[in-house]
Design a protein around this motif. Sequence first.
Motif, PDB file in Angstrom:
ATOM      1  N   LYS A  36      10.114  54.694  25.334  1.00 60.86           N
ATOM      2  CA  LYS A  36      10.472  55.810  26.212  1.00 60.86           C
ATOM      3  C   LYS A  36       9.297  56.764  26.316  1.00 60.86           C
ATOM      4  O   LYS A  36       8.593  56.997  25.327  1.00 60.86           O
ATOM      5  N   SER A  38       8.482  60.634  27.826  1.00 64.78           N
ATOM      6  CA  SER A  38       9.053  61.838  28.427  1.00 64.78           C
ATOM      7  C   SER A  38       7.951  62.724  28.983  1.00 64.78           C
ATOM      8  O   SER A  38       7.049  63.124  28.261  1.00 64.78           O
ATOM      9  N   GLU A  39       8.033  63.006  30.274  1.00 69.37           N
ATOM     10  CA  GLU A  39       6.945  63.707  30.971  1.00 69.37           C
ATOM     11  C   GLU A  39       7.348  65.130  31.384  1.00 69.37           C
ATOM     12  O   GLU A  39       8.513  65.476  31.349  1.00 69.37           O
ATOM     13  N   VAL A  60      14.733  52.553  21.150  1.00 71.00           N
ATOM     14  CA  VAL A  60      14.389  53.972  21.181  1.00 71.00           C
ATOM     15  C   VAL A  60      15.547  54.736  21.807  1.00 71.00           C
ATOM     16  O   VAL A  60      15.957  54.428  22.926  1.00 71.00           O
ATOM     17  N   ASN A  61      16.104  55.716  21.109  1.00 71.38           N
ATOM     18  CA  ASN A  61      17.175  56.541  21.674  1.00 71.38           C
ATOM     19  C   ASN A  61      16.606  57.798  22.300  1.00 71.38           C
ATOM     20  O   ASN A  61      16.303  57.831  23.477  1.00 71.38           O
ATOM     21  N   SER A  62      16.419  58.843  21.498  1.00 71.84           N
ATOM     22  CA  SER A  62      15.891  60.091  22.042  1.00 71.84           C
ATOM     23  C   SER A  62      14.475  59.893  22.555  1.00 71.84           C
ATOM     24  O   SER A  62      13.646  59.276  21.891  1.00 71.84           O
ATOM     25  N   PRO A  63      14.170  60.399  23.756  1.00 69.11           N
ATOM     26  CA  PRO A  63      12.790  60.302  24.248  1.00 69.11           C
ATOM     27  C   PRO A  63      11.869  61.330  23.577  1.00 69.11           C
ATOM     28  O   PRO A  63      10.655  61.269  23.771  1.00 69.11           O
ATOM     29  N   LEU A  64      12.441  62.250  22.832  1.00 70.46           N
ATOM     30  CA  LEU A  64      11.628  63.304  22.218  1.00 70.46           C
ATOM     31  C   LEU A  64      11.215  62.926  20.798  1.00 70.46           C
ATOM     32  O   LEU A  64      11.944  62.256  20.083  1.00 70.46           O
ATOM     33  N   GLU A  66      10.321  64.407  17.083  1.00 67.75           N
ATOM     34  CA  GLU A  66      10.583  65.631  16.322  1.00 67.75           C
ATOM     35  C   GLU A  66       9.348  66.018  15.499  1.00 67.75           C
ATOM     36  O   GLU A  66       8.462  65.187  15.260  1.00 67.75           O
TER      37      GLU A  66
ATOM     38  N   ALA B 131      22.510  57.740  30.787  1.00 66.78           N
ATOM     39  CA  ALA B 131      21.833  58.171  29.566  1.00 66.78           C
ATOM     40  C   ALA B 131      20.423  57.596  29.410  1.00 66.78           C
ATOM     41  O   ALA B 131      19.740  57.883  28.435  1.00 66.78           O
ATOM     42  N   ASP B 132      19.998  56.764  30.359  1.00 61.52           N
ATOM     43  CA  ASP B 132      18.598  56.302  30.388  1.00 61.52           C
ATOM     44  C   ASP B 132      18.296  55.747  31.780  1.00 61.52           C
ATOM     45  O   ASP B 132      19.160  55.758  32.660  1.00 61.52           O
ATOM     46  N   ARG B 161      15.600  65.599  31.016  1.00 69.25           N
ATOM     47  CA  ARG B 161      15.077  64.569  30.106  1.00 69.25           C
ATOM     48  C   ARG B 161      15.474  63.159  30.516  1.00 69.25           C
ATOM     49  O   ARG B 161      14.903  62.195  30.023  1.00 69.25           O
ATOM     50  N   ILE B 236      21.949  62.530  28.006  1.00 68.16           N
ATOM     51  CA  ILE B 236      20.850  62.630  27.033  1.00 68.16           C
ATOM     52  C   ILE B 236      21.369  63.017  25.650  1.00 68.16           C
ATOM     53  O   ILE B 236      20.805  62.613  24.628  1.00 68.16           O
ATOM     54  N   TYR B 238      23.876  61.879  24.161  1.00 67.74           N
ATOM     55  CA  TYR B 238      24.201  60.631  23.455  1.00 67.74           C
ATOM     56  C   TYR B 238      22.973  60.130  22.698  1.00 67.74           C
ATOM     57  O   TYR B 238      23.069  59.726  21.540  1.00 67.74           O
ATOM     58  N   GLN B 239      21.823  60.165  23.341  1.00 64.68           N
ATOM     59  CA  GLN B 239      20.597  59.650  22.712  1.00 64.68           C
ATOM     60  C   GLN B 239      20.208  60.474  21.484  1.00 64.68           C
ATOM     61  O   GLN B 239      19.806  59.937  20.463  1.00 64.68           O
ATOM     62  N   TYR B 240      20.328  61.790  21.615  1.00 62.95           N
ATOM     63  CA  TYR B 240      20.001  62.658  20.473  1.00 62.95           C
ATOM     64  C   TYR B 240      20.978  62.393  19.324  1.00 62.95           C
ATOM     65  O   TYR B 240      20.582  62.254  18.168  1.00 62.95           O
TER      66      TYR B 240
END
Lengths: 191, 579
Positions: A36, A38-39, A60-64, A66, B131-132, B161, B236, B238-240
Motif C-alpha cells: 500500500k 499513501s500519498e 498490508v492493512n493500514s496504509p499508514l 506508525e 476499504a481498499d 486515505r 479505512i 477497518y484497516q486500522y
Amino acid sequence: MSKGYNILIVGVGGQGTLLTSRILGTVAINLKQDVKVSEVHGMSQRGGSVVTYVKFGETVNSPLIEAGETDVILAFELLEAYRWIKYLKKGGKIIVNCQRIDPMPVIMGKQKYPEDIIDRLNELDLQIIPVDALCIAKSCGNIKAVNTVLLGVLAKHSGIDKKIWIDSLKENIKEKFIETNLKAFEAGYDL
Amino acid sequence: MKKLLLGNEAVARGAFEAGVKVATAYPGTPSTEITENIATYDEIYSEWSPNEKVALEVAIGASFQGARAICSMKHVGLNVAADPLFTVSYTGVNGGLVIVVADDPGMHSSQNEQDSRYYALSSKVPMLEPADSQECKDFVKQAFEISEKFDCPVILRLTTRIAHSRSIVELEERNECGLKEYKKDINKYVMMPGMARKRHEVVVKRLKDLKDFSNQSTLNQIEWGNTDIGIITAGISYQYAKEVFENASFLKLGMIYPMPDELIREFAKKVKKLYVIEELEPFIENHVRKLGIEINGKDLLPVTGEYSAQLIKEKLLGQKTEKEETADIPARPPVMCPGCPHRGIFYVLARLKLVVTGDIGCYTLGALPPVSAMDACVCMGASIGMAHGMEKARGHEFSEKCVAVIGDSTFIHSGITGLIDIVYNKGNSTVIILDNSITAMTGHQANPATGYTIKGETTIQVDLVKLAEAIGIKRVRTIDPFDVKEAEKAIKEEIQAKEPSLIIARRPCALLKGVKYKGAMKINQEKCKMCKMCMSLGCPSIVDKGDRIEVDEALCAGCGLCTRICKFNAFSKAGEQNE
C-alpha cells in the motif's frame, strides 16, 4: 523482508516524491508482495511538508506507518528528514538528500533553520546515508533525476535484487527519459 | 492483470468496467483523480461541470435516458448537489446512477470535517463504503447493480486515505451494457406534489427492501476470530482496527446504509465485548445503540481528526506511545508557489489594509503570514456574498475598505449568483477575480473560463468581462496582478466608486506548461538597503538571513515580481548585469 518492509518518503511539496513511491509500489508487485502507498494531494502539496507511506508485506492493512516502525526513510530535504526521524525503527536507515529548503517561518526570520541536523542525526541509534543528489543528478544530465538518484541509493541498501529495481523503473518512466534516469539510478547505486 | 491503483483510479476503472457512459464532476480534493482518470477512457463521455449541482443534474439526465452514469465530488460538494440528490431519491433511475463522495477526516485539504454518511440517512439513498482500492472498483460495479435493481441512486463514500492510497487491483474487461429503453412516465420523473407524495411511499418501501438486501449481501461480512472482542467497522477504520486487533472478530460493513440489523444482532450476541470503530460522527454507533446493543465507541474515541492504528491502541488498549516531539523544528506550512500570480494582488491588499473576504483555492493561502491579507473564508463563492453582507451591515461607506477575492473556477462554480445579488440589491462592493486560467489547487483542471474541456479539446470560453457587463456591472477592468502600481491604483479607484466593480486580475498559474519565466533572480547586496519590502511578498525563494537578503536560486521561478517591489533596483536575473 518477511515481516514487511516500511519506507517513508518525506520532502517538500513540489519535489516530485510521487514517482518514487509509484516505482516502489511496482517493486513490491514484482516481488509478489502485497503493498500500500499513501500519498498527499491538494493544499498541503503547495510547498508544505509532505510524506508518502510505502508498506510491503504478506498482507498490508493500514496504509499508514506508525512512529518507530519505519525500516528506511528516504528524505528529499534535510529539515524534513529530522522532522520525521521518530518514525524510524531503532537501527533503521535514513537516506538524506542534503538539499535545504527554508520554510516560511525561517524565511521571515522568525525561527532558525537548525544548522546541525546531520550532527543531531549522527547522535541517534540509526544508519545515516547523506547524499548530494542534486549534484549527482546534474552530472547525469538531468537535474530532475534527484528522485532516481535517491532510489538508486535505496536499492543498494534494500537487499532486493537490482534487476527488479531496474525493471520497475522502466515500467514507470517514459521511453525518452529512461536513459538519463537509469544513469542517475546507477550513480546512486554505486555511491 | 494486477495493477497498483489509487482508490480514485480504481473507482474510475470500476466505472469503465461497469459500462458507464456519462461521468461528471467538479474537482475537489480528495475526489479529483476519479474523473481525471475516467477522462482517459474513450468509451465514456466525461466532463468538468461548473459545479456539483450541475454535475449531478447532468448525470441524472443521462440515467433517465437509460445510460449508466457516475458523478463524483468532495464532501462539501455534496452540499451543493444536495438539492437534486434528495429528489432523485424519489424519482429513482433508469440507467444506474452512482454518486461518489469523498470525505476528508483530518482536513488535509478542506474547510470542514463533515460526515457525509448522514446524507444517505436523510435522503434515504443506499451508501457503500470500500476499504481498499480493489473494493473501490468492485463496489462501484455492485453499486450500479443495486441502483438498477432497486431503482435508486447509490452513494459510494470514500475518505482521503482510501481515495489517495494505492493498493493492488485485479483488472477486468468492460461490460458494454448499452442504453436502457426510455419510457415517458410523469409519475416517476416529474416531481410535483401529487406525484412526489406517491413516490415518497415507494422510497419508504424501497428502504425496507434494501435493508433485507443489506442483511443478505456479501458487502457486509463477519470475520470470526476470538469472540472476546468483536468490532463493527467500515472503510479505512477497518484497516486500522485489523492491525491492532489481529485475532478479534470483525463485522465489516461495506453497505453502511441501510445497515444489516439482523447481522449486527447475530454478531453482537456471540462476542463478549463490542466496539464500534469509525472516524468522525457516531453514525454506525448510534444505529447499533438503537438496536438495544451495548457497545463502546465515541465514549473512548474522538469525533475529530483521522484515526490510525496508533490512536486506536492508545484509546482502546491504553498503550501510550512515546510522543517525543522533535524540539525546536520550524513548521512548514503550505505557501503560494514561487512565481504565483496571486502574490502581486495580495501584496497590494496587505498594503491597503483592506478587509478581504476570501474564497476556496490556492489564494486562501493569502490569509497566512507574512501576507495575512484575508479576513474570512467559508465556502465556494462565499467571498462575494459576504462582502455584500458586510456592506449591508455597516453601511455604504464600508465598501470603500472591503474587497472580495475569488478564483476564476470558483467564480464560475458559485460566484456569479453572488455578483448578481450585489447588482440587483444596489450594493457597492468591489470583487476581484484572480484569473490564473486554471483550477489550480486541485492540480490543474480546465474550467469554462479556460476554453478547454476535460479532454483538452478547445471549446467556447466564458468571457468574464462580457458576463459582468451583461448582469449590469458598469465598472469592469482587467489588470496584470504583477503590475502592482496599476493594481493598487485600480483597487483604490474601484472601492471608492459608488457602484459595484469587477476587477479581473489575469496572469496564468506559474506551474502551467507554457509559462516560462526563465532563469532565477539574484540580489545585488551593494544595492540592497535591507528595507525588507521584498519580504512582505512572502515568496519562498527570498530568504531573510539576518544580515542580508538572499535568493534561493533552486526555488526561484524568475517571475521578477520582486523587481517591481524593490525601490533600490537590487534584484536582477542571474546572469544579467545589474549595474
